[in-house]
Scaffold this active site. Structure first.
Site, short mmCIF file in Angstrom:
data_model
loop_
_atom_site.label_atom_id
_atom_site.label_comp_id
_atom_site.label_asym_id
_atom_site.label_seq_id
_atom_site.Cartn_x
_atom_site.Cartn_y
_atom_site.Cartn_z
N HIS A 30 42.41 48.59 42.27
CA HIS A 30 41.40 49.58 42.61
C HIS A 30 40.15 49.44 41.75
CE1 HIS A 30 44.70 52.24 44.59
NE2 HIS A 30 44.32 51.25 45.35
N CYS B 19 24.68 50.16 42.60
CA CYS B 19 23.85 51.15 43.29
C CYS B 19 24.25 51.17 44.77
CB CYS B 19 22.37 50.80 43.15
SG CYS B 19 21.33 51.80 44.25
N CYS C 172 20.76 49.96 46.98
CA CYS C 172 20.20 48.59 46.96
C CYS C 172 21.20 47.56 46.45
CB CYS C 172 18.93 48.54 46.10
SG CYS C 172 19.27 48.69 44.33
N CYS D 212 19.83 54.71 40.24
CA CYS D 212 19.32 53.34 40.14
C CYS D 212 18.00 53.33 39.37
CB CYS D 212 19.13 52.76 41.54
SG CYS D 212 18.74 51.03 41.52
P1 CNA Z 1 50.33 59.56 42.00
O1 CNA Z 1 50.38 59.66 43.46
O2 CNA Z 1 49.79 60.71 41.24
O3 CNA Z 1 51.82 59.25 41.53
C1 CNA Z 1 52.19 59.16 40.19
C2 CNA Z 1 53.70 58.98 40.10
O4 CNA Z 1 54.01 58.77 38.73
C3 CNA Z 1 54.48 60.19 40.59
O5 CNA Z 1 55.52 59.76 41.45
C4 CNA Z 1 55.05 60.79 39.30
O6 CNA Z 1 56.35 61.32 39.47
C5 CNA Z 1 55.11 59.58 38.39
N1 CNA Z 1 54.97 59.91 36.97
C6 CNA Z 1 54.13 60.79 36.38
N2 CNA Z 1 54.28 60.76 35.05
C7 CNA Z 1 55.25 59.86 34.79
C8 CNA Z 1 55.85 59.40 33.61
N3 CNA Z 1 55.50 59.85 32.40
N4 CNA Z 1 56.84 58.46 33.70
C9 CNA Z 1 57.23 57.99 34.91
N5 CNA Z 1 56.67 58.40 36.08
C10 CNA Z 1 55.70 59.32 36.00
O7 CNA Z 1 49.52 58.27 41.50
P2 CNA Z 1 49.54 56.79 42.10
O8 CNA Z 1 49.28 55.88 40.98
O9 CNA Z 1 50.73 56.54 42.93
O10 CNA Z 1 48.31 56.81 43.07
C11 CNA Z 1 47.39 55.80 43.10
C12 CNA Z 1 46.00 56.27 42.72
C13 CNA Z 1 46.01 57.11 41.48
C14 CNA Z 1 45.15 55.10 42.37
O11 CNA Z 1 44.11 55.01 43.27
C15 CNA Z 1 44.62 55.34 40.95
O12 CNA Z 1 43.34 54.85 40.76
C16 CNA Z 1 44.69 56.80 40.79
N6 CNA Z 1 44.74 57.32 39.41
C17 CNA Z 1 44.61 56.50 38.34
C18 CNA Z 1 44.67 57.01 37.06
C19 CNA Z 1 44.53 56.08 35.88
O13 CNA Z 1 43.81 55.08 35.97
N7 CNA Z 1 45.21 56.36 34.78
C20 CNA Z 1 44.85 58.38 36.87
C21 CNA Z 1 44.96 59.19 38.00
C22 CNA Z 1 44.89 58.65 39.27
#
Ligand code: CNA
Length: 392
Positions: free
Chosen positions: A129, A137, A140, A161
């Site tokens: 992602h 931007c 442009c 921009c």
């Molecule tokens: P989601 O849908 O929020 O799922 C997260 C999963 O992680 C859930 O099933 C939770 O049960 C599980 N979870 C939460 N905490 C823990 C833990 N401590 N140990 C184990 N499991 C845990 O998020 P996804 O990643 O599935 O969705 C994808 C999105 C989230 C992407 O587009 C990311 O860019 C986006 N995102 C990224 C961040 C980051 O960069 N840290 C933060 C929030 C969202």
């Protein structure tokens, strides 16, 4: 499913001999670093719902159309929750580094945009992602670095921009709903798909396409292991289920794995915000076996919490065929499945079975003029409703 794979001992033995593990990582990996995930209670969607951001739905925060209309909510939350450079990697991130160090890691496909895999020293990472390190931007297409927009973001202002004739909104190069994932994802998967000898899915709900499709793109003969707080059942057309489910906090689970394999745990003693979390937990979590193929990692005396197993919600057929968020037609760019499409999950989608991420809407497919349809070796499967999808 691989019947012979469903125990912790078999997993640990396999990990010792694995050389090409693919990891699909998600926001759960960074929760212990202080970055909320999307969908858990108290996650970014909850925060968006309860904050006065003027959004129709929390998903709009990361939707391209909404961002164009009003980028302020995104920058407001981004500067609070995801501000780059303010977090330290978790034990989960260091586990990935350890896999790589031991020449067991083929690739981490991360959906995260926090850059913590790289910060932990992992080299073989594909940022599915994108990344906040660069920005563009929207008007442009002029490119910027994070340092160019950091000042504005810190003040919760929308970066614009610098070309006086333009004044467009600058958007960090992270993939929003409604945008295609970077080409590098598909290109790397083509190289990796036949090499992989194990898949570990860590800290993700697998609700976002096309990353969730990686499951169906890999050979069904390799073990698929889930390390997550809640049960995740991948959509039936992507996988027939995980061979092994390790449920709990991923930091605790990877610590258990490393201890069991007598791997070096020196990385667990770092400092900083992640370092605090990285201090060994005592007493260490123990796995409680729920046959046939599930383990709950619990502290001594801890009860198995429904929120952790998520069994009630997760086991329903509807959840099993979880609705994906956004699918875009590669012919006309229209949104044909997901949160914004008019037909929602009732859209008709033609997906190329040979490619990781290629979809067409009914009209583009029916015209048959698309180069992709005409070229050899591509076969399409029709999905009338996402939860009835078959065959990938
Ligand atoms: P989601 O849908 O929020 O799922 C997260 C999963 O992680 C859930 O099933 C939770 O049960 C599980 N979870 C939460 N905490 C823990 C833990 N401590 N140990 C184990 N499991 C845990 O998020 P996804 O990643 O599935 O969705 C994808 C999105 C989230 C992407 O587009 C990311 O860019 C986006 N995102 C990224 C961040 C980051 O960069 N840290 C933060 C929030 C969202």
């Amino acid at each position: 499913m691989l019947e012979a794979f469903g125990t912790l001992d078999v997993f640990l033995n396999s990990l010792e001999s694995s050389k090409n593990v693919i990891v699909i990582a998600g926001a759960g990996l960074s929760v212990s670093c202080g970055i909320p995930d999307f969908r858990s209670a108290g996650g970014i969607y909850d925060i968006a719902r309860t904050s006065d951001l003027g959004l129709d739905s929390p998903e709009d925060l990361f939707h391209l159309d909404s961002f164009r209309d009003n980028p302020r909510p995104f920058f407001k939350l981004f500067s609070h929750l995801l501000y780059p450079g303010t977090h330290e990697p978790s034990r989960g991130h260091h586990f990935l580094r350890e896999l790589e160090h031991r020449k067991k890691l083929l690739r981490v496909y991360t959906q995260n945009i926090d850059g913590l895999e790289a910060q932990a020293g992992v080299k073989a990472v594909v940022n599915c992602h994108g990344s906040f390190l660069s920005a563009t931007c929207l008007r442009c297409r002029k490119k910027y670095n994070w340092s160019d927009i950091e000042g504005d973001v810190a003040k919760q202002e929308v970066p614009l921009c610098r070309l006086s004739s333009c004044d467009g909104i600058i958007k960090p190069d992270i993939t929003f709903f409604g945008e295609k994932v970077p080409d590098v994802v598909g290109r790397t998967l083509i190289k990796d798909r036949l090499k992989a000898d194990m898949l570990i899915v860590m800290g993700t709900s697998l609700k976002v396409v096309p990353v969730s499709r990686i499951l169906s793109y890999l050979s069904p003969s390799i073990p698929q292991v889930l390390i997550n707080r809640d049960v995740v059942l991948p959509p039936a057309h992507l996988s027939d289920g995980f061979d092994l489910k390790l449920l709990g906090n991923c930091d605790d689970i990877v610590e258990y794995v490393c201890r069991s394999l007598k791997w070096d745990l020196a990385w667990g003693l770092g400092s900083g915000s992640g370092g605090q979390h990285n201090t060994y937990r005592r007493p260490i979590c123990v796995p409680v076996h729920e046959p046939p193929n599930t383990y709950h990692f619990l502290l001594e005396g801890e009860k198995n919490q429904p929120s952790r197993t998520g069994l009630v919600a997760a086991a329903s057929p509807e959840h099993h065929h979880a609705v994906v968020e956004v699918v875009t037609c590669d012919g006309c760019n229209a949104e044909i499945g997901g949160i914004r499409s008019k037909d929602g999950p009732r859209s008709i989608i033609f997906s190329c079975m040979e490619c990781f991420d290629y979809d067409l809407c009914f009209s583009c497919y029916s015209m048959g003029s698309n180069e992709h349809i005409k070229s050899k070796g591509h076969h399409f499967t029709r999905t009338d409703k996402f939860h009835k999808a078959e065959g990938r």
